[in-house]
Design an enzyme around this catalytic site. Structure first.
Site, PDB file in Angstrom:
ATOM      1  N   CYS A 141      -4.291   0.776   9.095  1.00 59.64           N
ATOM      2  CA  CYS A 141      -4.213   2.145   9.626  1.00 59.64           C
ATOM      3  C   CYS A 141      -5.594   2.672   9.991  1.00 59.64           C
ATOM      4  O   CYS A 141      -6.577   2.438   9.300  1.00 59.64           O
ATOM      5  CB  CYS A 141      -3.523   3.058   8.636  1.00 59.64           C
ATOM      6  SG  CYS A 141      -1.785   2.640   8.385  1.00 59.64           S
ATOM      7  N   ASP A 182       1.678   0.019   1.743  1.00 59.89           N
ATOM      8  CA  ASP A 182       1.742   1.257   0.969  1.00 59.89           C
ATOM      9  C   ASP A 182       2.418   2.386   1.737  1.00 59.89           C
ATOM     10  O   ASP A 182       3.066   3.249   1.144  1.00 59.89           O
ATOM     11  CB  ASP A 182       0.333   1.694   0.552  1.00 59.89           C
ATOM     12  CG  ASP A 182      -0.176   0.896  -0.636  1.00 59.89           C
ATOM     13  OD1 ASP A 182       0.297  -0.238  -0.835  1.00 59.89           O
ATOM     14  OD2 ASP A 182      -1.044   1.402  -1.366  1.00 59.89           O
ATOM     15  N   SER A 196      -3.469   8.202  -1.680  1.00 63.24           N
ATOM     16  CA  SER A 196      -3.664   7.356  -0.513  1.00 63.24           C
ATOM     17  C   SER A 196      -5.034   7.645   0.081  1.00 63.24           C
ATOM     18  O   SER A 196      -5.567   8.750  -0.045  1.00 63.24           O
ATOM     19  CB  SER A 196      -2.578   7.645   0.525  1.00 63.24           C
ATOM     20  OG  SER A 196      -2.950   7.165   1.792  1.00 63.24           O
ATOM     21  N   ASP A 244      -4.136  -2.467   1.795  1.00 64.11           N
ATOM     22  CA  ASP A 244      -4.632  -1.741   0.629  1.00 64.11           C
ATOM     23  C   ASP A 244      -4.901  -2.575  -0.622  1.00 64.11           C
ATOM     24  O   ASP A 244      -5.957  -2.470  -1.219  1.00 64.11           O
ATOM     25  CB  ASP A 244      -3.657  -0.625   0.274  1.00 64.11           C
ATOM     26  CG  ASP A 244      -3.636   0.475   1.319  1.00 64.11           C
ATOM     27  OD1 ASP A 244      -3.958   0.186   2.486  1.00 64.11           O
ATOM     28  OD2 ASP A 244      -3.302   1.618   0.981  1.00 64.11           O
ATOM     29  N   LYS A 245      -3.934  -3.357  -1.080  1.00 65.52           N
ATOM     30  CA  LYS A 245      -4.117  -4.090  -2.338  1.00 65.52           C
ATOM     31  C   LYS A 245      -4.464  -5.549  -2.113  1.00 65.52           C
ATOM     32  O   LYS A 245      -4.762  -6.267  -3.070  1.00 65.52           O
ATOM     33  CB  LYS A 245      -2.845  -3.997  -3.196  1.00 65.52           C
ATOM     34  CG  LYS A 245      -2.385  -2.583  -3.468  1.00 65.52           C
ATOM     35  CD  LYS A 245      -3.481  -1.736  -4.096  1.00 65.52           C
ATOM     36  CE  LYS A 245      -3.087  -0.278  -4.193  1.00 65.52           C
ATOM     37  NZ  LYS A 245      -2.895   0.382  -2.891  1.00 65.52           N
TER      38      LYS A 245
END
EC number: 4.2.1.9
Length: 619
Positions: free
Chosen positions: A195, A81, A517, A123-124
């Site tokens: 992250c 992302d 985000s 993320d996904k």
């Protein structure tokens, strides 16, 4: 007693062809009676959270084989992302979640696998695999790649901790020199891993612990630390044991739908609220619950947000605290332990690793155990050396953070706030609700009123912010960026980062039918439902309209008379095919794949899941 699914392809004379193909993959006669376990990996060199996973799938596979199973690995896609941010690449991020879920289903069901180990991280990928696991409902253990170490840089003679968001903010802030921006950029993301703050990836990996589908430490043990290796090995052993319990003993309690029940989703959401997780987790938990057949809704999230306090603040809410600090304070087991002591946790629920979550807390919560091995585990520290290699260091802190009064993790009696870190707002702007990460909102703007400054794309908003069109006191409205309208529901990290860089982070609000985000902070309100493209009121807002936001009261209101809104709606509907679209065409290429996604998706209030009712009567 259920039969092993894999025996559909490994037993019987008429499966000679299938067995021949299995033999070509390396299987032998002795393997055809063993469970076949899918190692669902997500290695890619595009994503720092996944760059170190290449050999880890085979490491898990060898452990599965040692425990008596047959392991077969495949990979899913993985979108970064951060790299996709700020351009049309972000249109693909949320749709990739559903593509991942489908691809896992396709592979696992096509080859009749008996169980899965899901190796996710960013993320996904975790949400997509979670949706698939609950859809397929075979034994599963999740193990993620782990968080990145926080960056460190010396600025003006002082060492500060950094992450990706700091680099983005600094790049748009004129008070930093080019040399300082370069130094921040070079230090912000020093290692492999997701992250380093409480962004979406780490939030979701933490929530799998609360759901009972991953091992203690999954959400907080650094990707670089040697301790993380045992999580992968243990996942391989446990999944074989779960297979035997289900298929040979008829024990359905090991199935993911019997672990991730309504109460487990309450636990996960309570954790999310307590730790101030990413607002994206709301979207993903709703979607996962949908796949599990669990009636978990925005109303449940609103109810929980009113009683669960904020027990931890991590970057971006607190810029000097990262996942390595959460781990030192006891990780997710410690936060769950504090929720349990406050009577806010269902501790009787089963997990993949313990008979009950309560049993796990008795062993893993550092506030209630003196086990030296557990204490040593949570003293795992960052190595401070840039690397893309997993398990490459074994450094430890000298002590644990046991301070529950003013430490990284606090007790309910000493919470950062009695209100939790996430809240659901509703009102005429968002009749079906919207989400704000309250952990990242300055107390001075928990109540905010201002004139709307309307933009019909993220790109237009960025240009407006950077060219001074947005002033202190404005409510920036970004619309037609929802699941259908984007399509793909882009994240708005650049607009919020640029507001901060312009000194407007605590002087403006941002309201959107898009999403944010996990790195976003400030008065950033997303997931406005219904979205503009579905006829939502946000599509009727005009420049200068007063918008009133009251987080303590959980309201967001457009101060425009109902009669005026009715007139605007009638005028919009009169546009026919041009209704509920941006007034001017956007220079945005929407591919066939994205058009298909837009045709099937639902609102953020439902998790942006597919609307299967559109399929009825077709074909």
């Amino acid at each position: 007693m259920p039969s092993y699914r894999s025996r559909t392809t490994t037993h019987g004379r008429n499966m000679a062809g299938a067995r021949g193909l299995w033999r070509a993959t390396g299987m032998k006669d002795s393997d055809f009676g063993k469970p076949i376990i899918a190692v669902v990996n997500s290695f890619t060199q595009f994503v720092p959270g996944h760059v170190h996973l290449k050999d880890l799938g085979q490491m898990v596979a060898r452990e599965i084989e040692a425990a008596g199973g047959v392991a077969k690995e495949f990979n899913t896609i993985a979108v970064d992302d951060g790299i996709a941010m700020g351009h049309d690449g972000m249109l693909y991020s949320l749709p990739s979640r559903d593509l991942i879920a489908d691809s896992v289903e396709y592979m696992v069901n096509a080859h009749c696998a008996d169980a899965m180990v899901c190796i996710s991280n960013c993320d996904k990928i975790t949400p997509g695999m979670l949706m698939a696991a609950l859809r397929i409902n075979i034994p599963v253990v999740f193990v993620s790649g782990g968080p990145m170490e926080a960056g460190k840089v010396v600025l003006k003679g002082k060492e500060v901790a950094l992450d990706l968001v700091d680099a983005m903010v600094a790049a748009a802030d004129e008070k930093y020199s080019d040399e300082e921006v370069l130094a921040i950029e070079q230090a912000a993301c020093p290692t492999c891993g997701s992250c380093s703050g409480m962004f979406t990836a780490n939030s979701m990996n933490c929530l799998t612990e609360a759901l009972g589908l991953s091992l203690p430490g999954n959400g907080s043990t650094l990707a670089t630390h040697a301790d993380r290796k045992e999580l992968f090995l243990r996942a391989g052993r446990i999944v074989v044991e779960m297979c035997r319990r289900h298929y040979e003993e008829g024990d359905d309690s090991v199935l993911p739908r019997n672990i991730a029940t309504f109460e487990a989703f309450e636990n996960a959401m309570s954790l999310d609220i307590a730790m101030g997780g990413s607002t994206n987790t709301v979207l993903h938990l709703l979607a996962a619950a949908h796949e599990a057949g669990v009636d978990f809704t925005m109303e449940d999230i609103d109810r929980l947000s009113r009683r669960v306090p904020c027990l931890s603040k991590v970057a971006p809410a607190k810029s000097d605290v990262h996942m390595e600090d959460v781990h030192r304070a006891g990780g997710i087991m410690a936060i769950l332990g504090e929720l349990d002591r406050a009577g806010l946790l269902h501790a009787h629920l089963p997990t993949v690793h313990s008979a009950t979550l309560g049993d796990a807390l008795n062993k893993w919560d550092i506030a209630r155990t003196n086990d030296p091995e557990v204490q040593k585990f949570f003293m795992a520290a960052p190595g401070g050396v840039p690397t893309q290699t997993a398990f490459s260091q074994a450094r430890r802190w000298d002590s644990l953070d046991l301070d529950r009064i003013s430490g990284v993790i606090r007790s309910a009696d000493h919470a950062f706030s009695k209100d939790g870190g996430l809240a659901v707002l509703s009102g005429n702007v968002a009749p079906d609700g919207c989400i704000v990460k309250t952990a990242g909102v300055d107390e001075s703007i928990l109540k905010f009123s201002g004139p709307a400054k309307v933009f019909e794309s993220q790109d237009a908003a960025v240009a407006g912010i950077l060219t001074g069109q947005v002033e202190a006191g404005d409510v920036v409205v970004i619309r037609y960026e929802g699941p259908k309208g984007g399509p793909g529901m882009q994240e708005m990290l650049y607009p919020t980062s640029y507001l901060k860089s312009k000194g407007l982070g605590a002087a403006c609000a941002l309201v959107t039918d898009g999403r944010f985000s996990g790195g976003t902070s400030g008065l950033s309100i997303g997931h406005v439902s219904p979205e503009a493209a579905e006829g939502g009121t946000i599509g009727l807002v005009e420049n200068g309209d007063l918008i009133n936001i009251d987080i303590p009261s959980r309201t967001i209101t457009l101060a425009v008379a109902d009669s005026v809104l009715a007139e605007r709606r009638a005028a919009m509907e009169a546009k026919g095919d041009a209704a509920w679209q941006p007034a001017k065409p956007r220079p945005r290429k929407v591919s066939v794949a994205l058009q298909a996604y837009a045709a099937m998706t639902t609102s953020a209030a439902r998790g942006a899941v597919r609307d299967l009712s559109q399929l009825k009567g077709k074909g």
